[in-house]
Every structure is written in structure tokens, then in C-alpha cells.
Motif scaffolding. Structure first.
Motif, PDB file in Angstrom:
ATOM      1  N   ASP A 142      86.403  22.827   6.294  1.00 25.14           N
ATOM      2  CA  ASP A 142      85.796  21.628   6.485  1.00 25.14           C
ATOM      3  C   ASP A 142      86.891  20.856   7.364  1.00 25.14           C
ATOM      4  OD1 ASP A 142      83.491  22.248   5.140  1.00 25.14           O
ATOM      5  OD2 ASP A 142      84.277  21.074   3.422  1.00 25.14           O
ATOM      6  N   PHE A 143      88.036  21.135   6.993  1.00 28.68           N
ATOM      7  CA  PHE A 143      89.252  20.344   7.990  1.00 28.68           C
ATOM      8  C   PHE A 143      89.025  20.908   9.351  1.00 28.68           C
ATOM      9  CE2 PHE A 143      93.812  20.979   9.368  1.00 28.68           C
ATOM     10  CZ  PHE A 143      94.035  19.538   9.419  1.00 28.68           C
ATOM     11  N   LEU A 144      88.985  22.328   9.604  1.00 29.37           N
ATOM     12  CA  LEU A 144      88.877  22.803  10.955  1.00 29.37           C
ATOM     13  C   LEU A 144      87.611  22.317  11.658  1.00 29.37           C
ATOM     14  CD1 LEU A 144      89.824  26.597  10.444  1.00 29.37           C
ATOM     15  CD2 LEU A 144      91.241  24.697  11.184  1.00 29.37           C
ATOM     16  N   SER A 145      86.371  21.925  10.926  1.00 27.14           N
ATOM     17  CA  SER A 145      85.448  21.382  11.304  1.00 27.14           C
ATOM     18  C   SER A 145      85.805  20.137  12.034  1.00 27.14           C
ATOM     19  CB  SER A 145      84.064  21.304  10.375  1.00 27.14           C
ATOM     20  OG  SER A 145      83.766  22.740  10.266  1.00 27.14           O
ATOM     21  N   LEU A 146      86.411  19.304  11.220  1.00 24.16           N
ATOM     22  CA  LEU A 146      86.893  17.991  11.671  1.00 24.16           C
ATOM     23  C   LEU A 146      87.498  18.112  12.826  1.00 24.16           C
ATOM     24  CD1 LEU A 146      88.385  15.267   9.416  1.00 24.16           C
ATOM     25  CD2 LEU A 146      89.567  16.033  11.452  1.00 24.16           C
ATOM     26  N   LEU A 147      88.582  19.041  12.882  1.00 24.32           N
ATOM     27  CA  LEU A 147      89.399  19.019  14.260  1.00 24.32           C
ATOM     28  C   LEU A 147      88.507  19.572  15.376  1.00 24.32           C
ATOM     29  CD1 LEU A 147      92.485  20.942  13.213  1.00 24.32           C
ATOM     30  CD2 LEU A 147      92.068  18.392  13.493  1.00 24.32           C
ATOM     31  N   ARG A 148      87.568  20.324  15.355  1.00 24.41           N
ATOM     32  CA  ARG A 148      86.712  21.021  16.252  1.00 24.41           C
ATOM     33  C   ARG A 148      85.731  19.641  16.753  1.00 24.41           C
ATOM     34  NH1 ARG A 148      81.150  21.973  16.115  1.00 24.41           N
ATOM     35  NH2 ARG A 148      80.623  23.743  17.516  1.00 24.41           N
ATOM     36  N   ASN A 149      85.172  19.079  15.769  1.00 30.36           N
ATOM     37  CA  ASN A 149      84.375  17.807  16.256  1.00 30.36           C
ATOM     38  C   ASN A 149      84.877  16.789  17.102  1.00 30.36           C
ATOM     39  OD1 ASN A 149      82.012  18.918  14.943  1.00 30.36           O
ATOM     40  ND2 ASN A 149      82.143  17.938  13.118  1.00 30.36           N
ATOM     41  N   LYS A 150      86.340  16.451  16.665  1.00 35.05           N
ATOM     42  CA  LYS A 150      86.968  15.476  17.215  1.00 35.05           C
ATOM     43  C   LYS A 150      87.372  16.171  18.890  1.00 35.05           C
ATOM     44  CE  LYS A 150      89.965  12.844  15.371  1.00 35.05           C
ATOM     45  NZ  LYS A 150      89.169  11.720  15.503  1.00 35.05           N
ATOM     46  N   TYR A 151      87.910  17.406  18.854  1.00 35.80           N
ATOM     47  CA  TYR A 151      87.992  17.851  19.978  1.00 35.80           C
ATOM     48  C   TYR A 151      86.758  17.849  20.998  1.00 35.80           C
ATOM     49  CZ  TYR A 151      88.452  21.810  23.471  1.00 35.80           C
ATOM     50  OH  TYR A 151      88.732  22.608  24.439  1.00 35.80           O
ATOM     51  N   LEU A 152      85.525  18.131  20.668  1.00 32.82           N
ATOM     52  CA  LEU A 152      84.519  17.894  21.676  1.00 32.82           C
ATOM     53  C   LEU A 152      84.009  16.649  22.039  1.00 32.82           C
ATOM     54  CD1 LEU A 152      82.185  20.653  19.419  1.00 32.82           C
ATOM     55  CD2 LEU A 152      83.241  20.914  21.780  1.00 32.82           C
ATOM     56  N   TYR A 153      84.202  15.511  20.840  1.00 32.97           N
ATOM     57  CA  TYR A 153      84.086  14.233  21.319  1.00 32.97           C
ATOM     58  C   TYR A 153      84.985  13.669  22.135  1.00 32.97           C
ATOM     59  CZ  TYR A 153      80.419  13.401  17.811  1.00 32.97           C
ATOM     60  OH  TYR A 153      79.181  13.574  17.040  1.00 32.97           O
ATOM     61  N   GLN A 154      86.254  14.165  22.214  1.00 32.54           N
ATOM     62  CA  GLN A 154      87.251  13.674  22.870  1.00 32.54           C
ATOM     63  C   GLN A 154      86.963  14.186  24.450  1.00 32.54           C
ATOM     64  OE1 GLN A 154      91.991  13.233  22.547  1.00 32.54           O
ATOM     65  NE2 GLN A 154      91.609  15.593  23.025  1.00 32.54           N
TER      66      GLN A 154
ATOM     67  N   GLN B 143      91.150  21.975  -3.945  1.00 34.16           N
ATOM     68  CA  GLN B 143      90.006  21.756  -4.773  1.00 34.16           C
ATOM     69  C   GLN B 143      89.738  20.149  -4.820  1.00 34.16           C
ATOM     70  OE1 GLN B 143      87.974  24.157  -5.678  1.00 34.16           O
ATOM     71  NE2 GLN B 143      89.746  25.616  -4.954  1.00 34.16           N
ATOM     72  N   HIS B 144      90.604  19.229  -4.287  1.00 28.39           N
ATOM     73  CA  HIS B 144      90.425  18.119  -4.147  1.00 28.39           C
ATOM     74  C   HIS B 144      90.690  17.414  -2.729  1.00 28.39           C
ATOM     75  CE1 HIS B 144      89.943  17.991  -8.495  1.00 28.39           C
ATOM     76  NE2 HIS B 144      90.815  18.782  -8.654  1.00 28.39           N
ATOM     77  N   VAL B 145      89.621  16.759  -2.326  1.00 33.26           N
ATOM     78  CA  VAL B 145      89.860  16.443  -0.842  1.00 33.26           C
ATOM     79  C   VAL B 145      90.886  15.343  -0.790  1.00 33.26           C
ATOM     80  CG1 VAL B 145      87.878  14.799  -1.059  1.00 33.26           C
ATOM     81  CG2 VAL B 145      88.936  15.845   1.351  1.00 33.26           C
ATOM     82  N   ASP B 146      90.863  14.358  -1.696  1.00 39.23           N
ATOM     83  CA  ASP B 146      91.830  13.428  -1.622  1.00 39.23           C
ATOM     84  C   ASP B 146      93.197  13.956  -1.613  1.00 39.23           C
ATOM     85  OD1 ASP B 146      91.405  14.280  -4.396  1.00 39.23           O
ATOM     86  OD2 ASP B 146      92.021  12.130  -5.331  1.00 39.23           O
ATOM     87  N   GLN B 147      93.693  14.957  -2.522  1.00 45.16           N
ATOM     88  CA  GLN B 147      94.921  15.319  -2.529  1.00 45.16           C
ATOM     89  C   GLN B 147      95.417  15.994  -1.368  1.00 45.16           C
ATOM     90  OE1 GLN B 147      95.956  17.479  -6.056  1.00 45.16           O
ATOM     91  NE2 GLN B 147      94.530  16.163  -7.535  1.00 45.16           N
TER      92      GLN B 147
END
Length: 331
Positions: A159-171, A82-86
Motif C-alpha cells: 500500500d505504501f508503494l502504491s502511495l509512492l506510485r500514485n504520487k509519481y504519476l500525479y507529479q 500491522q498498524h498503519v499509524d505505527q
């Protein structure tokens, strides 16, 4: 050294447990990694997913051109979700633990520097970029995440999977640096999890977009079940170590007949034969009849079979599933 045994709980370790020769399956998965693929190993419970990740992680880290980080989401509690920082902090702490285990002290120290100041997903993305670009420019960085089902009902995980996805596409466009390959392991397909979260959010009146955070992943088609010839490799190891003559081809075929190669069931039947059946026989050899006797034991109420317990729990908790199975099996 402790004698080997057949394992029906947790990860299988080659020098402690009798195991099927997994080299062919492992090489097939390594080929996917070498191609830079992202994928999910989604198979039923106790189907060898964790053992497969363990063997893959070990094989990749023996190579000088790879660094593989194997983490698990099993220990993440609901509060962390529930807490992104944790969530981000725990993610980095798991990285530090893996680097220390791999004797990569410089990488562990580098990650520690970002522990306190990385508390959002964008900052986590920047850390991953710097780690790959500045510290591992000539090395393929691979991320393996076990027990992703523990995070399956959480938007933060997507959201974390989306982060990995976006970085994969940019790479791929030459605009970022990230993991060469990412492998998730769990019971469910990520697409199913996405649909489940979307359905629940819609039911609660939330306006949630129906995106595809894992549509970069390829289908995982490596067969993790054991064929009869593969079962023979485990029986051969057992026969040689215990000095027990076995009718290996016939026993392997009968084991496959009862289990369809389901890894847990194969190991469980072999465990019964080794620990409960053969010690109580006058003859000192193994036959097909021992497999038949083991099958009677695995379905008996007097023995614990965790896989069956899990299936029964799911049936009892889902009336619709219960009725469908009842109609198929009984009616």
C-alpha cells in the motif's frame, strides 16, 4: 587514524576499508537519479547494496540541488507492519533523524509538527506534498530505502508503494509534489514480492486485486560485481598503504576467477591474504599463490563464511531447492 582493513561485514567506509573504485558505477546510478527514475537495486546478499546506498546518499547530499534521505526497514517489527499509524509514525521519525543528521533543523522541526497528526497513508501523502512544495521547491528530494525485504510479506508495505506510485504519476501530470527519485534496495524483485503476497492472500480465501504498485520502476542494469580492472584499484590502494609489492594484474584476475566479482567473496579472500597468509610468510610480496591459498581457506569448515552459512540455511529450509542443486552439482 586506524589502519585500513578489508571489510567482510556491513557497510564499507572509504577511509576505514580497502575498497574498489566505485566512481563509474556511482555515476551510472546518479544519472538514473537525475532523470527522476524510480528503481530497485535487487541483488544477492552481501553484494554491496548497502554500501552503494551509503555512497549514493553521501554523493547526493554534497550537492546543493539535492536532499537525499536514506532510511532502512530493517528495524521495523511485525507489530508495526500491522498498524498503519505505527508504520507512518516510524516513517516520519526516520525522516526527522535524517534531517537532524544533515543539519537541516528547519526540516526536522517541520516534520515534527506532523508527527502526532499524521496517522494514515493519505495523511502521509499530504505531508510529503507539503514538504516538497513548501520547504524544498527548488530542491530534488530523493528517498533511499534499504532492507525492503524486511517488509516484503506485508500488504501495508505494498500500500505504501502504491502511495509512492500514485504520487509519481500525479507529479508527472503536474498535479502533485513528491520525491524526485525513489530507490529501494533488497534481495528480491518487488514484482516477486507482490506475487508472493497475492498467492498467500488467495490461499487464505481473501479477495485481493492483483495490482502493480511498483510498475513505474525501471530495470536496474548497473553491474555491481567487480571486474578484474576494478579489483586492481583496491589492490593498488592496499599495496601502497602497506608497502607490500603485489603482482596486481595477475592477482586481480585470479580473484575474479574464483569469485566472478562477487563483492563479499573478493573482500573475504583479500582479508585472508592480508591477515592470515602474508604475515606467516618469509617473503614480503603477494602472488597468485596467495589467492589459491585463500580459496582453500574460504571453503574450509574451520573458518566462518556468513554468505555460505546463509546459502546452507536456505538449502536446508527448502527441500525442492536442495534437490535441484543436488541434481545439478552432484548428479
Amino acid at each position: 587514524m586506524m589502519p585500513k582493513r578489508f571489510n567482510d561485514t556491513g557497510v564499507c567506509i572509504p577511509n576505514r576499508h580497502y575498497m574498489v573504485d566505485l566512481s563509474v558505477k556511482l555515476n551510472q546510478i546518479i544519472q538514473l537519479v537525475e532523470r527522476g527514475e524510480y528503481f530497485t537495486i535487487n541483488r544477492p546478499r552481501q553484494f554491496g547494496k548497502t554500501t552503494t546506498l551509503f555512497m549514493l546518499d553521501k554523493a547526493l547530499n554534497l550537492r546543493e540541488d539535492y536532499v537525499a534521505l536514506k532510511i532502512s526497514f530493517e528495524g521495523i517489527d511485525s507489530k508495526t507492519h500491522q498498524h498503519v499509524d505505527q508504520f507512518v509514525r516510524l516513517f516520519l521519525e526516520m525522516f526527522i533523524r535524517e534531517f537532524e543528521f544533515l543539519n537541516q533543523s528547519e526540516l526536522a522541526q517541520f516534520t515534527t509538527q506532523y508527527l502526532e497528526k499524521t496517522n494514515t497513508l493519505p495523511l502521509l501523502s499530504r505531508f510529503i506534498t507539503k514538504l516538497k512544495r513548501d520547504k524544498l521547491p527548488q530542491t530534488s528530494l530523493v528517498l533511499l530505502i534499504d532492507e525492503v525485504d524486511k517488509s516484503s510479506n506485508n500488504q501495508l508495505f505494498l500500500d505504501f508503494l502504491s502511495l509512492l506510485r500514485n504520487k509519481y504519476l500525479y507529479q508527472n501530470e503536474g498535479r502533485d509534489h513528491t520525491f524526485h527519485s525513489v530507490i529501494l534496495a533488497g534481495v528480491h524483485d518487488i514484482k516477486t514480492l507482490k506475487a508472493k503476497i497475492h498467492k498467500e492472500a488467495k490461499y487464505q480465501g481473501e479477495n485481493v486485486g492483483y495490482n502493480s504498485p511498483w510498475n513505474i520502476a525501471i530495470d536496474f542494469k548497473v553491474d555491481l560485481s567487480f571486474s578484474a580492472p576494478e579489483i586492481e584499484t583496491m589492490l593498488q590502494d592496499y599495496s601502497e598503504e602497506k608497502q607490500i609489492p603485489l603482482d596486481i594484474p595477475a592477482i586481480a584476475k585470479r580473484l575474479y576467477y574464483y569469485t566472478s566479482g562477487y563483492p563479499y567473496l573478493v573482500s573475504k579472500l583479500c582479508k585472508f591474504i592480508d591477515e592470515e597468509i602474508l604475515p606467516n610468510l618469509e617473503r614480503k610480496n603477494g602472488t597468485v599463490e596467495d589467492v589459491n591459498a585463500a580459496f582453500k581457506m574460504i571453503v574450509a569448515e574451520g573458518y566462518t563464511t556468513t554468505l555460505f552459512d546463509s546459502l546452507i540455511k536456505n538449502l536446508e529450509n527448502n527441500p525442492e531447492l536442495y534437490n535441484n542443486v543436488f541434481n545439478l552439482v552432484i548428479n
